[in-house]
Write a protein that holds these residues in place. Structure first.
Motif, mmCIF file in Angstrom:
data_model
loop_
_atom_site.group_PDB
_atom_site.id
_atom_site.type_symbol
_atom_site.label_atom_id
_atom_site.label_comp_id
_atom_site.label_asym_id
_atom_site.label_seq_id
_atom_site.Cartn_x
_atom_site.Cartn_y
_atom_site.Cartn_z
ATOM 1 N N ALA A 62 -22.063 51.117 15.229
ATOM 2 C CA ALA A 62 -21.448 49.837 14.795
ATOM 3 C C ALA A 62 -22.021 49.487 13.521
ATOM 4 N N LEU A 63 -23.079 50.313 13.120
ATOM 5 C CA LEU A 63 -23.616 49.784 11.748
ATOM 6 C C LEU A 63 -22.782 50.207 10.660
ATOM 7 N N PRO A 64 -21.955 51.034 10.549
ATOM 8 C CA PRO A 64 -20.985 51.046 9.208
ATOM 9 C C PRO A 64 -19.967 49.963 9.132
ATOM 10 N N ALA A 65 -19.476 49.533 10.390
ATOM 11 C CA ALA A 65 -18.769 48.220 10.471
ATOM 12 C C ALA A 65 -19.605 47.102 9.853
ATOM 13 N N LEU A 66 -20.713 46.851 10.311
ATOM 14 C CA LEU A 66 -21.729 45.837 9.978
ATOM 15 C C LEU A 66 -21.866 45.942 8.401
ATOM 16 N N GLU A 67 -21.992 46.915 7.840
ATOM 17 C CA GLU A 67 -22.100 47.309 6.358
ATOM 18 C C GLU A 67 -21.013 46.770 5.511
ATOM 19 N N LEU A 68 -19.741 46.954 6.110
ATOM 20 C CA LEU A 68 -18.605 46.310 5.449
ATOM 21 C C LEU A 68 -18.782 44.957 5.538
ATOM 22 N N VAL A 69 -18.948 44.121 6.498
ATOM 23 C CA VAL A 69 -19.207 42.949 6.669
ATOM 24 C C VAL A 69 -20.225 42.151 5.347
ATOM 25 N N ARG A 70 -21.430 43.024 5.386
ATOM 26 C CA ARG A 70 -22.515 42.716 4.088
ATOM 27 C C ARG A 70 -21.711 42.458 2.972
ATOM 28 N N ALA A 71 -20.647 43.289 2.741
ATOM 29 C CA ALA A 71 -19.879 43.096 1.384
ATOM 30 C C ALA A 71 -19.221 42.255 1.189
ATOM 31 N N LEU A 72 -18.656 41.325 2.267
ATOM 32 C CA LEU A 72 -17.924 40.182 2.350
ATOM 33 C C LEU A 72 -18.204 39.160 1.110
ATOM 34 N N PRO A 73 -19.581 38.736 1.236
ATOM 35 C CA PRO A 73 -20.012 37.520 0.226
ATOM 36 C C PRO A 73 -19.519 38.211 -1.191
ATOM 37 N N GLU A 74 -19.869 39.458 -1.453
ATOM 38 C CA GLU A 74 -19.585 39.692 -2.949
ATOM 39 C C GLU A 74 -18.036 39.995 -3.294
ATOM 40 N N VAL A 75 -17.281 40.147 -2.214
ATOM 41 C CA VAL A 75 -15.945 40.113 -2.294
ATOM 42 C C VAL A 75 -15.455 38.482 -2.625
ATOM 43 N N ALA A 76 -15.997 37.869 -1.987
ATOM 44 C CA ALA A 76 -15.493 36.298 -2.144
ATOM 45 C C ALA A 76 -16.098 35.935 -3.534
ATOM 46 N N ARG A 77 -17.356 36.189 -3.926
ATOM 47 C CA ARG A 77 -17.670 36.046 -5.570
ATOM 48 C C ARG A 77 -16.509 36.650 -6.217
ATOM 49 N N ALA A 78 -16.324 37.859 -6.097
ATOM 50 C CA ALA A 78 -15.405 38.494 -7.086
ATOM 51 C C ALA A 78 -14.008 37.722 -7.057
ATOM 52 N N GLY A 79 -13.513 37.106 -5.821
ATOM 53 C CA GLY A 79 -12.360 36.435 -5.756
ATOM 54 C C GLY A 79 -12.595 35.199 -6.761
ATOM 55 N N VAL A 80 -13.665 34.513 -6.739
ATOM 56 C CA VAL A 80 -13.985 33.227 -7.578
ATOM 57 C C VAL A 80 -13.803 33.728 -8.854
ATOM 58 N N ARG A 81 -14.447 34.604 -9.358
ATOM 59 C CA ARG A 81 -14.768 34.917 -10.870
ATOM 60 C C ARG A 81 -13.128 35.499 -11.353
ATOM 61 N N ALA A 82 -12.345 36.106 -10.387
ATOM 62 C CA ALA A 82 -11.072 36.470 -10.830
ATOM 63 C C ALA A 82 -10.349 35.289 -11.201
ATOM 64 N N ARG A 83 -10.362 34.330 -10.095
ATOM 65 C CA ARG A 83 -9.397 33.013 -10.332
ATOM 66 C C ARG A 83 -9.984 32.221 -11.669
ATOM 67 N N ALA A 84 -11.059 32.286 -11.900
ATOM 68 C CA ALA A 84 -11.671 31.666 -13.044
ATOM 69 C C ALA A 84 -11.140 32.296 -14.365
ATOM 70 N N ALA A 85 -11.176 33.686 -14.241
ATOM 71 C CA ALA A 85 -10.606 34.297 -15.407
ATOM 72 C C ALA A 85 -9.307 34.042 -15.347
ATOM 73 N N GLU A 86 -8.457 34.200 -14.307
ATOM 74 C CA GLU A 86 -6.965 33.787 -14.618
ATOM 75 C C GLU A 86 -6.632 32.522 -15.074
ATOM 76 N N ALA A 87 -7.464 31.511 -14.683
ATOM 77 C CA ALA A 87 -7.458 30.330 -15.465
ATOM 78 C C ALA A 87 -7.639 30.051 -16.922
ATOM 79 N N ARG A 88 -8.922 30.820 -17.197
ATOM 80 C CA ARG A 88 -9.054 31.104 -18.762
ATOM 81 C C ARG A 88 -8.173 31.697 -19.555
ATOM 82 N N THR A 89 -7.359 32.752 -18.855
ATOM 83 C CA THR A 89 -6.250 33.757 -19.671
ATOM 84 C C THR A 89 -5.147 32.728 -19.751
ATOM 85 N N ALA A 90 -4.997 31.809 -18.754
ATOM 86 C CA ALA A 90 -3.712 30.990 -18.820
ATOM 87 C C ALA A 90 -3.876 29.975 -19.908
#
Length: 343
Positions: A62-90
């Motif tokens: 089960a540990l490899p699957a749980l490691e993937l879950v640990r990455a979800l917060p960083e994925v969420a932060r990357a999504g926020v940064r991407a939306r902010a960059a898209e807004a600045r580009t626009a």
């Protein structure tokens, strides 16, 4: 002002602190969640009577699957940064172009005796809602040298940008031999009007290639003549490999005066008819500044075919301005007043 900068600094520090706390809390919760999940899986296996070896195998699987879950917060932060960059580009893409190319450019006017540049009622600024130049009228007769003198921030570089067709006027016109420059292609205007700035870049390559940026077809003899015209002969002679010597980062160092002379040599190779010298004496001592401006004016007066070149010196200092044909003052409010005709 200083108080506003201090407040902005405090606000930025507070925002960075909040962000750091959020990141730390997210990492801690993620680690605790993984640990709780592993512990829960182990207890469940033991509670169901599964052999210890199989329980350990289930937890490890089960540990490899749980490691993937640990990455979800960083994925969420990357999504926020991407939306902010898209807004600045626009926002950036929504900013109007500072100079709009004509759909069908007019032909560059011919001028056997040199081009006249006439500025009529010019209002201009990079922020159209807050122009820095107001009602500027100026005439540059072919073959003359004019100095535009004004304090920093009065709009000298803005005027240069308009003359170079990098910025369109808010109101008024700039005429090149009677044709509004907005009717001409930008590259066509810049084939006639050139600029030597106070921060010209020296590329990390050979002296030859730095000079050929202005005129790729130039021969070595052409390059040497241009360096001679701006009094860089002795400097060239001291370089270990001549034109093959590297300059710029990691190469032969250049003083402020040498850098400006090298930029002037490029301009002479480009052989434009109207040449703007933007703050040529910036950062130099008084005697060096005067000598430099004298040399630039002497070198710049004539084109390669011997015809006169029109010069406009943009400066906030007085050294060498007695060497030009006329001096025009630019007030801090961006308005011209006639200075002294000195020749």
């Amino acid at each position: 002002d200083l108080a506003a900068l201090t407040r902005a600094g405090r606000d930025l520090a507070a925002a960075e602190g909040r962000r750091s706390r959020d990141v730390a809390a997210t990492a801690a919760l993620s680690t605790l969640g993984v640990g709780a999940a592993v512990l829960g899986a182990a207890l469940a296996a033991v509670g169901t009577g599964v052999a210890t070896a199989w329980a350990a195998a289930a937890v490890l699987a089960a540990l490899p699957a749980l490691e993937l879950v640990r990455a979800l917060p960083e994925v969420a932060r990357a999504g926020v940064r991407a939306r902010a960059a898209e807004a600045r580009t626009a926002e950036l893409l929504a900013v109007p172009e500072p100079a709009v190319e004509p759909a069908v450019p007019a032909a560059l006017p011919s001028a056997a005796a040199g081009h006249e540049v006439r500025v009529v009622g010019l209002v201009a600024g990079w922020d159209p809602g807050h122009p820095v130049l107001h009602g500027v009228d100026l005439v540059l007769e072919p073959g003359t040298a004019t100095a535009l003198r004004g304090p920093s921030g009065s709009g000298k570089s803005t005027l240069a940008a308009v003359l170079m067709r990098f910025l369109d006027p808010v109101a008024g016109r700039v005429l090149l031999s009677g044709v509004d420059v907005r009717e001409l292609a930008g590259d066509a205007v810049r084939s006639v009007v050139g600029l030597v700035g106070d921060d010209e870049h020296v590329f990390a390559t050979t002296l030859r290639e730095n000079l050929r940026l202005a005129a790729p077809g130039s021969s070595d003899a052409d390059l040497v003549r241009a360096l001679h015209a701006v009094r860089l002969d002795a400097w060239l002679g001291a370089l270990p490999r001549g034109l093959d010597s590297r300059v710029g980062d990691g190469g032969a160092p250049l003083s402020g005066g040498e850098r400006r002379r090298l930029a002037m040599a490029r301009a002479l190779l480009a052989d434009v008819e109207v040449l703007l010298l933007d703050e040529p004496s910036e950062g130099l001592d008084e005697e060096t500044a005067r000598q430099l401006l004298r040399d630039l004016l002497v070198a710049g007066r004539r084109r390669r075919d011997g015809s006169p070149r029109t010069l406009l010196v943009l400066a906030h200092r007085d050294e060498g301005l007695d060497l030009v044909d006329q001096v025009v003052d630019l007030s801090p409010a961006g308005r011209l007043t006639e200075g002294a005709a000195v020749r």
